[in-house]
Design a protein around this motif. Sequence first.
Motif, short mmCIF file in Angstrom:
data_model
loop_
_atom_site.label_atom_id
_atom_site.label_comp_id
_atom_site.label_asym_id
_atom_site.label_seq_id
_atom_site.Cartn_x
_atom_site.Cartn_y
_atom_site.Cartn_z
N ASP A 195 0.86 -1.41 0.02
CA ASP A 195 0.12 -0.14 0.02
C ASP A 195 0.76 1.24 -0.13
OD1 ASP A 195 0.99 -0.01 2.36
OD2 ASP A 195 -0.98 0.10 3.58
N SER A 196 2.11 0.97 -0.27
CA SER A 196 3.18 2.24 -0.43
C SER A 196 3.48 2.85 -1.71
CB SER A 196 4.40 1.81 0.32
OG SER A 196 5.41 2.67 0.12
N VAL A 216 -3.45 5.31 -8.52
CA VAL A 216 -4.80 4.67 -8.43
C VAL A 216 -4.69 3.30 -7.39
CG1 VAL A 216 -6.13 3.20 -9.76
CG2 VAL A 216 -5.30 4.96 -10.70
N ILE A 217 -3.95 2.69 -7.14
CA ILE A 217 -3.70 1.57 -6.48
C ILE A 217 -4.01 2.08 -4.99
CG2 ILE A 217 -2.44 -0.30 -5.47
CD1 ILE A 217 -3.60 -0.62 -8.38
N VAL A 218 -3.17 3.13 -4.70
CA VAL A 218 -3.10 3.82 -3.30
C VAL A 218 -4.72 4.23 -3.08
CG1 VAL A 218 -2.22 5.60 -1.80
CG2 VAL A 218 -0.70 4.27 -2.88
N ASN A 249 -7.66 3.16 -0.25
CA ASN A 249 -8.67 4.38 0.20
C ASN A 249 -7.57 5.28 1.06
OD1 ASN A 249 -11.14 5.62 0.36
ND2 ASN A 249 -11.43 4.93 2.70
N LYS A 250 -6.61 5.49 0.51
CA LYS A 250 -5.64 6.51 1.02
C LYS A 250 -5.85 7.93 0.04
CE LYS A 250 -2.47 3.56 3.49
NZ LYS A 250 -0.81 3.28 3.67
N PRO A 251 -5.26 8.93 0.65
CA PRO A 251 -5.37 10.20 -0.45
C PRO A 251 -4.29 10.20 -1.45
CG PRO A 251 -5.48 10.79 2.04
CD PRO A 251 -4.97 9.21 2.01
N SER A 252 -4.98 10.29 -2.55
CA SER A 252 -4.35 10.04 -3.99
C SER A 252 -4.91 10.66 -4.98
CB SER A 252 -3.78 8.72 -4.35
OG SER A 252 -5.04 8.03 -4.86
#
Length: 210
Positions: A106-107, A124-126, A131-134
Motif C-alpha cells: 500500500d506504499s 490509483v492503487i493507493v 482508500n488513501k489520499p491520492s
Amino acid sequence: MTGKKAHKIAAELEKLFPVAKTELNFQNIFQLLVAVVLSAQSTDRQVNKVTEKLFLFVKEPRDLLDMGEEELSRQIRSLGLYRNKARNLIKIAEILDREYHGQVPDSFAELLKLPGVGPKTAEVIVGVGFNKPSFPVDTHVFRVARRLGLSKARTPEGVSFDLKKIFPPNSWIDLHHRLIFFGRRICKAQKPSCNICPFPEFCQKEESDV
C-alpha cells in the motif's frame, strides 16, 4: 486559484457526477492492479472484456504464475502492447509472491518499484485500492485540469502536485473520478460539449491545448 473557484468546480462536478468511481471491474486489490496495468493505451471497456474471463482464473499473483506468460499473452492479445503487459504482469506476480507474501503493497514508493507501474498506476492503487489520499492524473484529468486553469504543469506528475495543493486530501480520489467523467462526457479532447459546460468563465482551452 481562489478558494471560491475551487469550491465551485468541486461542487458542480459533484452535482454532475455524484457517484463517480472507477469503471474497471475487479474483486480485490491484486485484480485492480492487473486491470490498471492492462488499461494503458486501452479503454476501460476493452479491459473489462478481457478481465471478465481472465479474472475467473486469476485472483492472486500465484494464479498468474501458474498461467504463464504465453497463456496470459493469448488472453490479453486484444489489448494494445499486450506482450509488454504480459511480461510486466508476470514479473509483478513473481515479486509480489516472493517479497510481499502475495499481497499488493500500500506504499506509493513500493508500488513504483514494480515493473510497468508508473506514478498514475501507483496513485490509483493507493487511492482506489487502499482508500488513501491520492490524486491520479490520466489523460482526461490532465486535459481538464489545464483547461479549467487548475494547473499549468506540463506533466501528469506536475498536475497532480498542483491539484493536491488546491483541494483537501479527503476529496482527491472522488475529484479524480469526477474529472475523468467530465473529460469523457463533456470536456472531450475533440469537439468538447462547451454548450453544456458549467465552467465557461474558467475555460482556458486554446491556451492549455497548445
